[in-house]
Design a protein around this motif. Sequence first.
Motif, PDB file in Angstrom:
ATOM      1  N   PRO A  22       0.854  -1.202   0.000  1.00 34.40           N
ATOM      2  CA  PRO A  22       0.000   0.000   0.000  1.00 34.40           C
ATOM      3  C   PRO A  22       0.888   1.249   0.000  1.00 34.40           C
ATOM      4  N   PRO A  23       0.595   2.208  -0.888  1.00 34.67           N
ATOM      5  CA  PRO A  23       1.398   3.434  -0.905  1.00 34.67           C
ATOM      6  C   PRO A  23       1.344   4.104   0.471  1.00 34.67           C
ATOM      7  N   VAL A  24       2.448   4.678   0.881  1.00 39.59           N
ATOM      8  CA  VAL A  24       2.534   5.253   2.224  1.00 39.59           C
ATOM      9  C   VAL A  24       1.458   6.309   2.465  1.00 39.59           C
ATOM     10  N   GLY A  25       1.294   7.207   1.490  1.00 33.90           N
ATOM     11  CA  GLY A  25       0.290   8.268   1.629  1.00 33.90           C
ATOM     12  C   GLY A  25      -1.104   7.687   1.808  1.00 33.90           C
ATOM     13  N   PHE A  26      -1.356   6.593   1.121  1.00 30.34           N
ATOM     14  CA  PHE A  26      -2.663   5.954   1.229  1.00 30.34           C
ATOM     15  C   PHE A  26      -2.847   5.340   2.610  1.00 30.34           C
ATOM     16  N   ARG A  27      -1.829   4.652   3.053  1.00 25.19           N
ATOM     17  CA  ARG A  27      -1.914   3.938   4.332  1.00 25.19           C
ATOM     18  C   ARG A  27      -2.136   4.902   5.499  1.00 25.19           C
ATOM     19  N   GLU A  28      -1.492   6.050   5.407  1.00 24.65           N
ATOM     20  CA  GLU A  28      -1.605   7.014   6.511  1.00 24.65           C
ATOM     21  C   GLU A  28      -3.040   7.462   6.767  1.00 24.65           C
ATOM     22  N   ARG A  29      -3.825   7.514   5.686  1.00 30.27           N
ATOM     23  CA  ARG A  29      -5.202   7.990   5.845  1.00 30.27           C
ATOM     24  C   ARG A  29      -6.224   6.857   5.837  1.00 30.27           C
ATOM     25  N   THR A 422     -23.435 -13.305  -6.708  1.00 28.40           N
ATOM     26  CA  THR A 422     -24.827 -12.951  -6.420  1.00 28.40           C
ATOM     27  C   THR A 422     -25.242 -13.615  -5.108  1.00 28.40           C
ATOM     28  N   GLU A 423     -24.833 -14.845  -4.936  1.00 29.20           N
ATOM     29  CA  GLU A 423     -25.234 -15.614  -3.766  1.00 29.20           C
ATOM     30  C   GLU A 423     -24.587 -15.116  -2.475  1.00 29.20           C
ATOM     31  N   THR A 424     -23.381 -14.611  -2.554  1.00 29.18           N
ATOM     32  CA  THR A 424     -22.735 -14.161  -1.313  1.00 29.18           C
ATOM     33  C   THR A 424     -23.234 -12.769  -0.925  1.00 29.18           C
ATOM     34  N   GLY A 425     -23.835 -12.048  -1.872  1.00 28.53           N
ATOM     35  CA  GLY A 425     -24.454 -10.750  -1.581  1.00 28.53           C
ATOM     36  C   GLY A 425     -23.468  -9.610  -1.430  1.00 28.53           C
ATOM     37  N   ALA A 426     -22.295  -9.906  -0.926  1.00 29.35           N
ATOM     38  CA  ALA A 426     -21.298  -8.866  -0.666  1.00 29.35           C
ATOM     39  C   ALA A 426     -19.908  -9.462  -0.874  1.00 29.35           C
ATOM     40  N   ILE A 427     -18.920  -8.568  -0.898  1.00 27.37           N
ATOM     41  CA  ILE A 427     -17.528  -8.982  -1.128  1.00 27.37           C
ATOM     42  C   ILE A 427     -17.069  -9.932  -0.024  1.00 27.37           C
ATOM     43  N   MET A 428     -16.344 -10.970  -0.408  1.00 24.32           N
ATOM     44  CA  MET A 428     -15.887 -12.013   0.518  1.00 24.32           C
ATOM     45  C   MET A 428     -14.365 -12.082   0.598  1.00 24.32           C
ATOM     46  N   ILE A 429     -13.728 -12.077  -0.576  1.00 24.97           N
ATOM     47  CA  ILE A 429     -12.275 -12.216  -0.630  1.00 24.97           C
ATOM     48  C   ILE A 429     -11.737 -11.005  -1.373  1.00 24.97           C
ATOM     49  N   SER A 430     -10.883 -10.249  -0.704  1.00 26.62           N
ATOM     50  CA  SER A 430     -10.426  -8.978  -1.279  1.00 26.62           C
ATOM     51  C   SER A 430      -9.356  -8.389  -0.385  1.00 26.62           C
ATOM     52  N   PRO A 431      -8.504  -7.565  -0.950  1.00 29.08           N
ATOM     53  CA  PRO A 431      -7.575  -6.835  -0.094  1.00 29.08           C
ATOM     54  C   PRO A 431      -8.320  -5.821   0.767  1.00 29.08           C
ATOM     55  N   LEU A 432      -7.696  -5.423   1.873  1.00 26.18           N
ATOM     56  CA  LEU A 432      -8.058  -4.171   2.551  1.00 26.18           C
ATOM     57  C   LEU A 432      -6.916  -3.223   2.170  1.00 26.18           C
ATOM     58  N   PRO A 433      -7.241  -2.146   1.436  1.00 26.89           N
ATOM     59  CA  PRO A 433      -6.195  -1.436   0.705  1.00 26.89           C
ATOM     60  C   PRO A 433      -5.113  -0.782   1.565  1.00 26.89           C
ATOM     61  N   GLY A 434      -5.409  -0.521   2.827  1.00 22.95           N
ATOM     62  CA  GLY A 434      -4.382   0.100   3.670  1.00 22.95           C
ATOM     63  C   GLY A 434      -3.404  -0.895   4.279  1.00 22.95           C
TER      64      GLY A 434
END
Length: 655
Positions: A22-29, A422-434
């Motif tokens: 994660p870019p430093v500037g991004f992580r800070e916020r 569609t069945e899971t309704g929401a995101i399940m596997i994904s990064p957390l960008p920070g």
Amino acid sequence: MSQSSGAAGIESFYLEARTIEPPVGFRERALVADRDIYARAEADWEGFWAEQAAELLDWFEAWDTILDWKLPFARWFIGGTLNVSHNCLDRHVAAGRGDRVAFHWEGEPGDTRTITYADLLEEVERFSNVLESLGVTRGDRVAVYMPMIPELPVAMLACTRIGAVHSVVFGGFSSEALRDRIVDAEAKVLVTADGGWRKGAAVPLKANADVALEETPSIDHVVVVRRTEVDVEMRSGRDRWWHELMADARRHRVPEPMASEDLLYLLYTSGTTAKPKGIMHTTGGYLTQVAFTHKYVFDLHPEEDVYWCAADIGWVTGHSYIVYGPLANGATSVLYEGSPDFPTRDRWWSIVEQYGVTLLYTAPTAVRTFMKWGSEEPAKHDLSSLRLLGSVGEPINPEAWMWYFEHIGGGRCPVVDTWWQTETGAIMISPLPGVTTLKPGSATTPLPGIAAEVVDDAGKKVAEGGGYVTITRPWPAMLRGIYGDPVRYRDTYWSRFEGRYFAGDGARIDDDGYFWFMGRVDDVMNVSGHRISTTEVESALVDHPSVAEAAVVGAKDATTGQAIIAYVTLRGGHHASEEHGQSLRRHCATKIGPIARPKTIVFTDDLPKTRSGKIMRRLLRDVAEGRDLGDTTTLADASVVEEIRARAQAAPSEE
Ligand code: WTA
């Protein structure tokens, strides 16, 4: 392969091993800047979700039980009551945020509307009263078949306000597909429009709907939005204009308190048979997980961000990440009606520049199309407002990921590749960008609170290597069933591996526990991020009077992910020709929708079958993808394949 090192810093130069911090500037916020959240959620996952439900949503009455789980039936937040439109609208207005823009809407012809939270609330309240005046009450189903105009989210939210259940049917589906979905849901009212704009032409939605309505006895009323102003037939007593009803509608309607497990919506999706499944989503758990994921996966700062999910609301991505997640979080979104190349191939980039979009969420097929059009298109615009990019719908190949990262994100925006269904309704596997180290082409790891594993044929966990994607415990936004078919629900998702939800996808787990999705392992194709069942297209083909037999497979395609390849045997007296291929494509478009047109049709006298008469689709896929054939010993007649291969090479493809 070497890469320029952007602000985020690429630490390795080899394809599979490239990692991006994660870019430093991004992580800070970033809202999540600490990996502790994973351990905390794992230590008490039910408690974790309850904490999110309490923190992110407004409840009229608190729940007494977080989860009741009797496999495969889950109930979340039992005893709790809430209303989705209240959470998406009223509470923001009451908190003094009525002037915040909910949607910057842009029509394809260039007309625009700016809709604040206060505006949206007013329209939703009025349309709630309209629906009630047409006899819609709690639990009734309302079908929605609309272009990407503000009236579409208004109609959905109005349903949620009065406790009605919406069933949105993608505007690209045909009359017959619309009819089947209305009939299955026994919808009482249909909300549609005269048409919508797509590539400069008016898509005749009302005319399509009229054909469906010949055979939908449950529909009492049709509400029609005027959009394209093409002539439409209005049947008296049944069809009413949206603007006339709204002008007469009362201004206020209190939100109905709904039980957490009350049905919120149905959304039909393709499975392995010809009959689409009405996926059921309920209220409290669904809204909790979409709000949670929308906030943390996109690192939403609602006072500053301008978010754009460029999907169509007719698919689940639009339900969860254009309508419910962003509005629950009080976000400002862009909503765009039309196609990315109208009037020119830089339309999206001009929208990003004009509205100062900071968060962009789209599909790999779009990214690959933009790659094909060339990096000079985005380069014409100032895209420096962007700070995060998202991907959804199919695996994103590392090359497209890197192009997206560099040419759209300027090397400074994390790319979140989000896996869900569609069945899971929401995101399940994904990064957390920070906090997540990115690997181009990987959706990385399950989100906090989610438990997913790859298993082998025997259902044994694979620590490293390939296998089937399963989810090992219930999650708040999970489907509650298939409308009217609990047996199919259990059989499809919960019986292949004991105690586990089977997603139908294959994936490889690497030595860091990262998921690398490899596509469907069943008979579902993924064309431009849209799920289409091979059986559904086969049934459409054999429905044509000239067709004796058909087999359909998905073959790898550089732009659309997969392309539909149909092998067709004609009845006696019918002859293969290019024109005949066109009429079969048209037939598929009529039965299902333009997305179901086969790219290639191979006419053949015979299909490869086992001795017991089963079509060997694996061989047909090998032929379609130009591979050497594997084991053909079970074939009844091995010469058939060579014949098909020769014909496949000669068959014309449609671009
Ligand atoms: C595929 C769309 C790899 C997968 C939200 C899944 C993905 C199907 C990804 C669901 C991703 C979706 N990486 N594959 N990030 N996202 N898929 O129901 O095969 O339209 O099973 O939901 O799309 O498609 P659906």
